[in-house]
Write an enzyme that holds these catalytic residues in place. Structure first.
Site, PDB file in Angstrom:
ATOM      1  N   ASP A 291     -39.271 -12.431  -7.934  1.00  0.00           N
ATOM      2  CA  ASP A 291     -39.156 -11.195  -8.710  1.00  0.00           C
ATOM      3  C   ASP A 291     -39.589  -9.974  -7.892  1.00  0.00           C
ATOM      4  O   ASP A 291     -40.655  -9.975  -7.270  1.00  0.00           O
ATOM      5  CB  ASP A 291     -40.001 -11.291  -9.978  1.00  0.00           C
ATOM      6  CG  ASP A 291     -39.672 -10.174 -10.955  1.00  0.00           C
ATOM      7  OD1 ASP A 291     -38.485  -9.771 -11.034  1.00  0.00           O
ATOM      8  OD2 ASP A 291     -40.594  -9.688 -11.641  1.00  0.00           O
ATOM      9  N   HIS A 292     -38.732  -8.949  -7.909  1.00  0.00           N
ATOM     10  CA  HIS A 292     -38.973  -7.697  -7.178  1.00  0.00           C
ATOM     11  C   HIS A 292     -39.132  -7.916  -5.673  1.00  0.00           C
ATOM     12  O   HIS A 292     -39.886  -7.198  -5.004  1.00  0.00           O
ATOM     13  CB  HIS A 292     -40.160  -6.929  -7.767  1.00  0.00           C
ATOM     14  CG  HIS A 292     -39.824  -6.278  -9.075  1.00  0.00           C
ATOM     15  ND1 HIS A 292     -39.600  -6.997 -10.223  1.00  0.00           N
ATOM     16  CD2 HIS A 292     -39.632  -4.982  -9.395  1.00  0.00           C
ATOM     17  CE1 HIS A 292     -39.303  -6.171 -11.201  1.00  0.00           C
ATOM     18  NE2 HIS A 292     -39.297  -4.938 -10.730  1.00  0.00           N
TER      19      HIS A 292
ATOM     20  N   HIS B 159     -30.695  -8.239  -2.275  1.00  0.00           N
ATOM     21  CA  HIS B 159     -30.213  -9.066  -1.173  1.00  0.00           C
ATOM     22  C   HIS B 159     -29.074  -8.356  -0.440  1.00  0.00           C
ATOM     23  O   HIS B 159     -28.570  -7.321  -0.864  1.00  0.00           O
ATOM     24  CB  HIS B 159     -29.779 -10.463  -1.651  1.00  0.00           C
ATOM     25  CG  HIS B 159     -28.490 -10.506  -2.408  1.00  0.00           C
ATOM     26  ND1 HIS B 159     -27.822 -11.671  -2.678  1.00  0.00           N
ATOM     27  CD2 HIS B 159     -27.740  -9.525  -2.975  1.00  0.00           C
ATOM     28  CE1 HIS B 159     -26.728 -11.415  -3.354  1.00  0.00           C
ATOM     29  NE2 HIS B 159     -26.649 -10.136  -3.557  1.00  0.00           N
TER      30      HIS B 159
ATOM     31  N   GLU C 160     -25.741 -14.106 -11.610  1.00  0.00           N
ATOM     32  CA  GLU C 160     -26.015 -12.909 -10.825  1.00  0.00           C
ATOM     33  C   GLU C 160     -25.558 -11.680 -11.604  1.00  0.00           C
ATOM     34  O   GLU C 160     -26.093 -10.595 -11.453  1.00  0.00           O
ATOM     35  CB  GLU C 160     -25.260 -13.004  -9.496  1.00  0.00           C
ATOM     36  CG  GLU C 160     -26.018 -12.432  -8.330  1.00  0.00           C
ATOM     37  CD  GLU C 160     -25.301 -12.721  -7.019  1.00  0.00           C
ATOM     38  OE1 GLU C 160     -25.978 -13.125  -6.071  1.00  0.00           O
ATOM     39  OE2 GLU C 160     -24.079 -12.528  -6.934  1.00  0.00           O
TER      40      GLU C 160
ATOM     41  N   CYS D 162     -21.003  -6.556  -1.088  1.00  0.00           N
ATOM     42  CA  CYS D 162     -22.273  -7.304  -1.027  1.00  0.00           C
ATOM     43  C   CYS D 162     -22.827  -7.375   0.393  1.00  0.00           C
ATOM     44  O   CYS D 162     -23.948  -7.836   0.597  1.00  0.00           O
ATOM     45  CB  CYS D 162     -22.110  -8.699  -1.598  1.00  0.00           C
ATOM     46  SG  CYS D 162     -22.100  -8.687  -3.392  1.00  0.00           S
TER      47      CYS D 162
ATOM     48  N   HIS E 220     -28.695  -4.412  -2.079  1.00  0.00           N
ATOM     49  CA  HIS E 220     -28.423  -4.042  -3.470  1.00  0.00           C
ATOM     50  C   HIS E 220     -29.105  -5.078  -4.347  1.00  0.00           C
ATOM     51  O   HIS E 220     -29.480  -6.153  -3.872  1.00  0.00           O
ATOM     52  CB  HIS E 220     -26.909  -4.010  -3.741  1.00  0.00           C
ATOM     53  CG  HIS E 220     -26.263  -5.342  -3.572  1.00  0.00           C
ATOM     54  ND1 HIS E 220     -25.843  -5.811  -2.347  1.00  0.00           N
ATOM     55  CD2 HIS E 220     -26.015  -6.345  -4.453  1.00  0.00           C
ATOM     56  CE1 HIS E 220     -25.341  -7.018  -2.495  1.00  0.00           C
ATOM     57  NE2 HIS E 220     -25.437  -7.378  -3.761  1.00  0.00           N
TER      58      HIS E 220
ATOM     59  N   HIS F 129     -29.822  -7.370  -8.126  1.00  0.00           N
ATOM     60  CA  HIS F 129     -29.233  -8.058  -9.276  1.00  0.00           C
ATOM     61  C   HIS F 129     -30.339  -8.411 -10.267  1.00  0.00           C
ATOM     62  O   HIS F 129     -31.482  -8.625  -9.881  1.00  0.00           O
ATOM     63  CB  HIS F 129     -28.563  -9.363  -8.854  1.00  0.00           C
ATOM     64  CG  HIS F 129     -27.345  -9.183  -8.022  1.00  0.00           C
ATOM     65  ND1 HIS F 129     -26.132  -8.811  -8.549  1.00  0.00           N
ATOM     66  CD2 HIS F 129     -27.144  -9.320  -6.691  1.00  0.00           C
ATOM     67  CE1 HIS F 129     -25.233  -8.740  -7.580  1.00  0.00           C
ATOM     68  NE2 HIS F 129     -25.823  -9.034  -6.431  1.00  0.00           N
TER      69      HIS F 129
END
Ligand code: NI
Length: 135
Positions: free
Chosen positions: A80-81, A15, A125, A34, A40, A42
């Site tokens: 996911d991903h 995100h 996170e 961020c 980047h 998490h």
């Protein structure tokens, strides 16, 4: 008697925290690293807590295998991903902060689980930072 069950879930996602209405400078000031332009990732961990009246006949609130499948199908496969900003319509106009992701997970699960069950989400996170919804 009211009782809760908790199932852990997990997804990896990228995100960027950025408000297009603000200057680059203000975004940096509020979101720090961020808001880096190139995203980047998490390793998100969630605790999905389901609460309700225990059925005295079965001694079960909800089948944990069913809950596991509901979380996989509706949340993990969705996030996911993924790049949350670019791949998920709910975050096109909403900043994917841990707070907003937590609220979305709650909304999604509330919409697919039986009405009489309460849903509470704890999303982490990083190993040290958690968000909970409802508060
Ligand atoms: Ni982040």
């Amino acid at each position: 008697m009211r009782i809760s069950i908790i199932r852990k879930g997990h997804f990896n996602a990228a995100h960027r925290l950025f408000n297009p209405d603000w200057s680059e400078e203000k975004n940096k000031q509020i979101f720090g690293i961020c808001s880096n332009p190139n995203f980047h990732g998490h390793n998100y961990e969630m605790d999905v807590k389901i609460s309700g009246e225990l059925d005295p006949e079965s001694g079960i609130l909800m089948d944990l295998k069913v809950l596991k499948e509901v979380i996989e199908k509706n949340v993990e496969q969705r996030y996911d991903h993924k790049n949350l900003n670019m791949d998920c319509p709910e975050f096109v106009n909403k900043i994917p902060t841990a707070e907003n992701i937590c609220i979305e997970i709650h909304r999604i699960l509330k919409s697919v689980l039986p009405d009489h069950l309460d849903v509470h989400i704890r999303l982490s996170e990083t190993p040290r930072n958690f968000v909970e919804y409802p508060a």
